[in-house]
Design an enzyme around this catalytic site. Structure first.
Site, PDB file in Angstrom:
ATOM      1  N   HIS A   4       0.808  -1.226   0.000  1.00 34.58           N
ATOM      2  CA  HIS A   4       0.000   0.000   0.000  1.00 34.58           C
ATOM      3  C   HIS A   4       0.843   1.280   0.000  1.00 34.58           C
ATOM      4  CE1 HIS A   4       0.574   0.240   4.379  1.00 34.58           C
ATOM      5  NE2 HIS A   4       0.164   1.484   4.285  1.00 34.58           N
ATOM      6  N   LYS A  64       0.629   5.638  -2.276  1.00 34.34           N
ATOM      7  CA  LYS A  64       0.708   7.000  -1.743  1.00 34.34           C
ATOM      8  C   LYS A  64       1.236   7.935  -2.827  1.00 34.34           C
ATOM      9  CE  LYS A  64       1.805   5.278   2.903  1.00 34.34           C
ATOM     10  NZ  LYS A  64       0.661   5.534   3.752  1.00 34.34           N
ATOM     11  N   GLU A  66       6.273   5.615  13.592  1.00 40.80           N
ATOM     12  CA  GLU A  66       4.850   5.668  13.934  1.00 40.80           C
ATOM     13  C   GLU A  66       4.698   6.000  15.414  1.00 40.80           C
ATOM     14  OE1 GLU A  66       2.333   2.602  11.777  1.00 40.80           O
ATOM     15  OE2 GLU A  66       4.155   1.497  12.184  1.00 40.80           O
ATOM     16  N   HIS A  74       7.578  -2.228   2.560  1.00 40.85           N
ATOM     17  CA  HIS A  74       7.481  -0.763   2.472  1.00 40.85           C
ATOM     18  C   HIS A  74       8.848  -0.059   2.371  1.00 40.85           C
ATOM     19  CE1 HIS A  74       3.482  -1.780   3.405  1.00 40.85           C
ATOM     20  NE2 HIS A  74       3.505  -1.638   4.708  1.00 40.85           N
ATOM     21  N   LYS A 128       7.443   1.513  16.165  1.00 40.59           N
ATOM     22  CA  LYS A 128       6.163   1.950  16.723  1.00 40.59           C
ATOM     23  C   LYS A 128       6.435   2.709  18.016  1.00 40.59           C
ATOM     24  CE  LYS A 128       3.306  -1.501  14.495  1.00 40.59           C
ATOM     25  NZ  LYS A 128       2.666  -0.642  13.506  1.00 40.59           N
TER      26      LYS A 128
HETATM   27  C1  BG6 Z   1       1.226  -1.823   7.520  1.00 38.17           C
HETATM   28  C2  BG6 Z   1       1.809  -2.459   8.750  1.00 38.17           C
HETATM   29  O1  BG6 Z   1       1.581  -2.543   6.371  1.00 38.17           O
HETATM   30  O2  BG6 Z   1       1.693  -0.488   7.407  1.00 38.17           O
HETATM   31  C3  BG6 Z   1       1.446  -1.658   9.987  1.00 38.17           C
HETATM   32  O3  BG6 Z   1       1.318  -3.781   8.869  1.00 38.17           O
HETATM   33  C4  BG6 Z   1       1.853  -0.214   9.817  1.00 38.17           C
HETATM   34  O4  BG6 Z   1       2.053  -2.196  11.143  1.00 38.17           O
HETATM   35  C5  BG6 Z   1       1.333   0.347   8.498  1.00 38.17           C
HETATM   36  O5  BG6 Z   1       1.295   0.512  10.892  1.00 38.17           O
HETATM   37  C6  BG6 Z   1       1.889   1.730   8.218  1.00 38.17           C
HETATM   38  O6  BG6 Z   1       1.234   2.256   7.102  1.00 38.17           O
HETATM   39  P1  BG6 Z   1       0.900   3.800   6.997  1.00 38.17           P
HETATM   40  O7  BG6 Z   1       0.248   3.952   5.674  1.00 38.17           O
HETATM   41  O8  BG6 Z   1       0.000   4.114   8.171  1.00 38.17           O
HETATM   42  O9  BG6 Z   1       2.195   4.512   7.105  1.00 38.17           O
END
Ligand code: BG6
Length: 534
Positions: free
Chosen positions: A204, A208, A242, A266, A366
């Site tokens: 995902h 962005k 995060e 990511h 986190k």
């Molecule tokens: C997800 C992880 O793929 O991405 C999560 O499993 C993480 O742990 C998240 O919080 C972060 O995505 P974004 O878009 O909130 O930065």
């Protein structure tokens, strides 16, 4: 990768509108799960609102939970309406349009079934025989252990066979495997019943806007590329910090940890966007070949060098945004002696001509001090300082900060003369904030990706070789940590474990401060004092 017609520049100039996708039936496995109500259905609703779905398209949720069409629609609507009204939620801030929802919801259906049994695939077949179109998109939003079985079930039922007038595609969520061996096995299982062109391995982050903008910044401007190499770049930092903890995902996270959850997917995708060679064409094959090459050039550390090039951390109780928050071991569904890492920092080398001797420092965690996903590029200092009283060793470097969230934009630090009779050099900043130029629509980030699946554009999806090359580079860490899983505590609300700072300090460098770039203006530059005067 597409541009939707609700995107406007600040001057009111609309962007090119994309055509609606072909008529399709989209089957979502794992339909009663969180991802579906939180992201997938809201994205489909947004696409529909923007005229990007065919009017005949239907969405069929498949799951073992008891629902019929009506109760499934109600379950989705309650959640989506609350979220849409919440301007702090991802993709929220735009009230649900009741009339539009009613119209859209008529196209949502539910099929109860167990996707480990063959019956469900026969029902899907039956459903497709009744549909106007023969196109089908199968979306695996289930727990990862079902991905392989679903693919095999679809294959056995003949559901992945394409024809002149129909496509059949499968979308697989992350995590794609939990190590190199399992990722290879899953790829093999998928490729037994479908072709690579039918597989959409989703990440995902690639949905962005700002991540896609890395390519535009690099390849639509003449300014950056000549300096984008080991002659001018000292090192690169990639951060995904995060503030949230593990939330309700303790049982998943215990098996995953920060490395598997964030790095081979990511963070490596961000690294690839920054480090690839210019693709020969702006198309899925050319771009993904370049990514595979650069991820294949990541140096797999020998086992004995893993520890010195990485840090595993775990958050302890602390204070964040004026609240006391518990430590990881006190979170629900987490073992009280758990050594799962919630933070990882690592030094990676890209062994190719362009990036020789340029370390890429990656970190993610986190419960850190601020939410901040960014790429910080530190350029080499000016080779010679001719200003009287200014020592070359003390000249600041140029930094280019690409912030991907929450304040999307790019900032560049450079040196300027401070006004006054004395020659004083100070570090100043030029900046571009997305919000100053574009209206970013309320979107989840999945819209582009789903549209691309429906239109057959694989550019933003992982290919078999990029997945395997990524796992190959993290495998030495996983192997070394399986033997020694010690983890260093860090206080919630801090910038991570002390060893992560030591990792850079050993190389004479410092991390860019988390959350520091919040908009154009002057920010302290890491590595030296701001003022360069004698
Ligand atoms: C997800 C992880 O793929 O991405 C999560 O499993 C993480 O742990 C998240 O919080 C972060 O995505 P974004 O878009 O909130 O930065």
């Amino acid at each position: 990768m597409t541009q939707t017609d609700h995107q406007h520049q600040k001057d009111g100039q609309p962007q090119k509108a994309a055509p609606p996708a072909d008529d399709t039936t989209m089957f979502i496995f794992g339909a009663s799960g969180d991802l579906v109500k939180r992201l997938l259905v809201p994205s489909l609703y947004n696409l529909d609102r923007d005229g990007l779905l065919d009017r005949g398209m239907s969405i069929v949720g498949v799951d073992i939970a008891k629902h019929d069409d009506e109760s499934f629609r109600g379950h989705l609507k309650d959640f989506i309406a609350d979220k849409a009204a919440d301007k702090h939620a991802e993709g929220g801030g735009q009230e649900l349009d009741e009339d539009h929802w009613q119209d859209f919801a008529q196209r949502i259906h539910y099929l109860q079934g167990d996707f480990t049994e063959s019956d469900v695939f026969e029902h899907i077949k039956g459903h497709l025989e009744q549909a106007d179109s023969d196109n089908a998109l199968f979306y695996c939003a289930t727990a990862p252990r079902f991905f392989g079985d679903i693919a095999t079930g679809l294959g056995k039922a003949g559901l992945m066979k394409e024809g002149d007038n129909r496509y059949r595609r499968m979308v697989v969520e992350k995590p794609f495997g939990h190590d190199l061996e399992s990722a290879r096995a899953l790829n093999a299982q998928l490729l037994e019943v479908m072709k690579e062109e039918q597989i959409y391995r989703i990440d995902h982050f690639l949905g962005k806007e700002t991540v896609q903008n890395i390519l535009v910044a690099r390849f639509a401007n003449v300014l950056f590329e000549p300096f984008w190499n080991n002659h001018y770049i000292d090192h690169i930092q990639i951060t995904a910090a995060e503030t949230v903890g593990v939330e309700k995902r303790g049982s998943f996270y215990e098996k995953s940890g920060a490395m598997r959850d964030m790095v081979p997917n990511h963070l490596f995708q961000l690294l690839a966007m920054v480090a690839i060679e210019p693709p020969a064409a702006f198309g899925a094959d050319a771009l993904r070949s370049e990514k595979a090459k650069v991820l294949g050039a990541l140096r797999p550390w020998p086992r004995e060098e893993v520890r010195e090039n990485s840090v595993r951390g775990q958050y302890r109780a602390g204070r964040l945004q004026d609240e006391n928050v518990p430590g990881y071991r006190d979170e629900p569904d987490v073992d009280e002696d758990s050594n799962t890492e919630t933070y990882v920092a690592m030094k990676m080398m890209v062994d190719n001509w362009r990036w020789v001797n340029v370390p890429f420092y990656l970190r993610t965690g986190k419960r850190l001090s601020a939410r901040d996903t960014e790429i910080a590029i530190c350029f080499k200092p000016a080779p010679y300082a001719q200003f009287r009283g200014t020592d070359v060793d003390r000249m600041n470097s140029n930094w280019l900060i690409i912030q991907l969230q929450p304040n999307e934009g790019m900032w560049f630090d450079f040196q300027a003369k401070r006004p006054g009779p004395e020659l004083e050099i100070d570090t100043v900043k030029m900046g571009f904030a997305y919000k100053d130029f574009f209206d970013l629509p309320a979107a989840t980030g999945y819209e582009t990706l789903i549209y691309d699946c429906l239109t057959g554009d694989q550019m933003l999806f992982q290919r078999v070789d990029t997945i395997e090359n990524s796992w190959r580079a993290v495998q030495p860490f996983l192997d070394a940590w399986a033997e020694d899983d010690s983890v260093e505590g860090y206080e919630a609300g801090s910038e991570g474990p002390q060893s992560a700072h030591d990792l850079l300090e050993r190389d004479g460098r410092q991390w860019h401060k988390i959350g520091e770039v919040t908009g154009p203006g002057v920010a302290p530059v890491p590595g030296s004092s701001r003022r360069q005067t004698d």
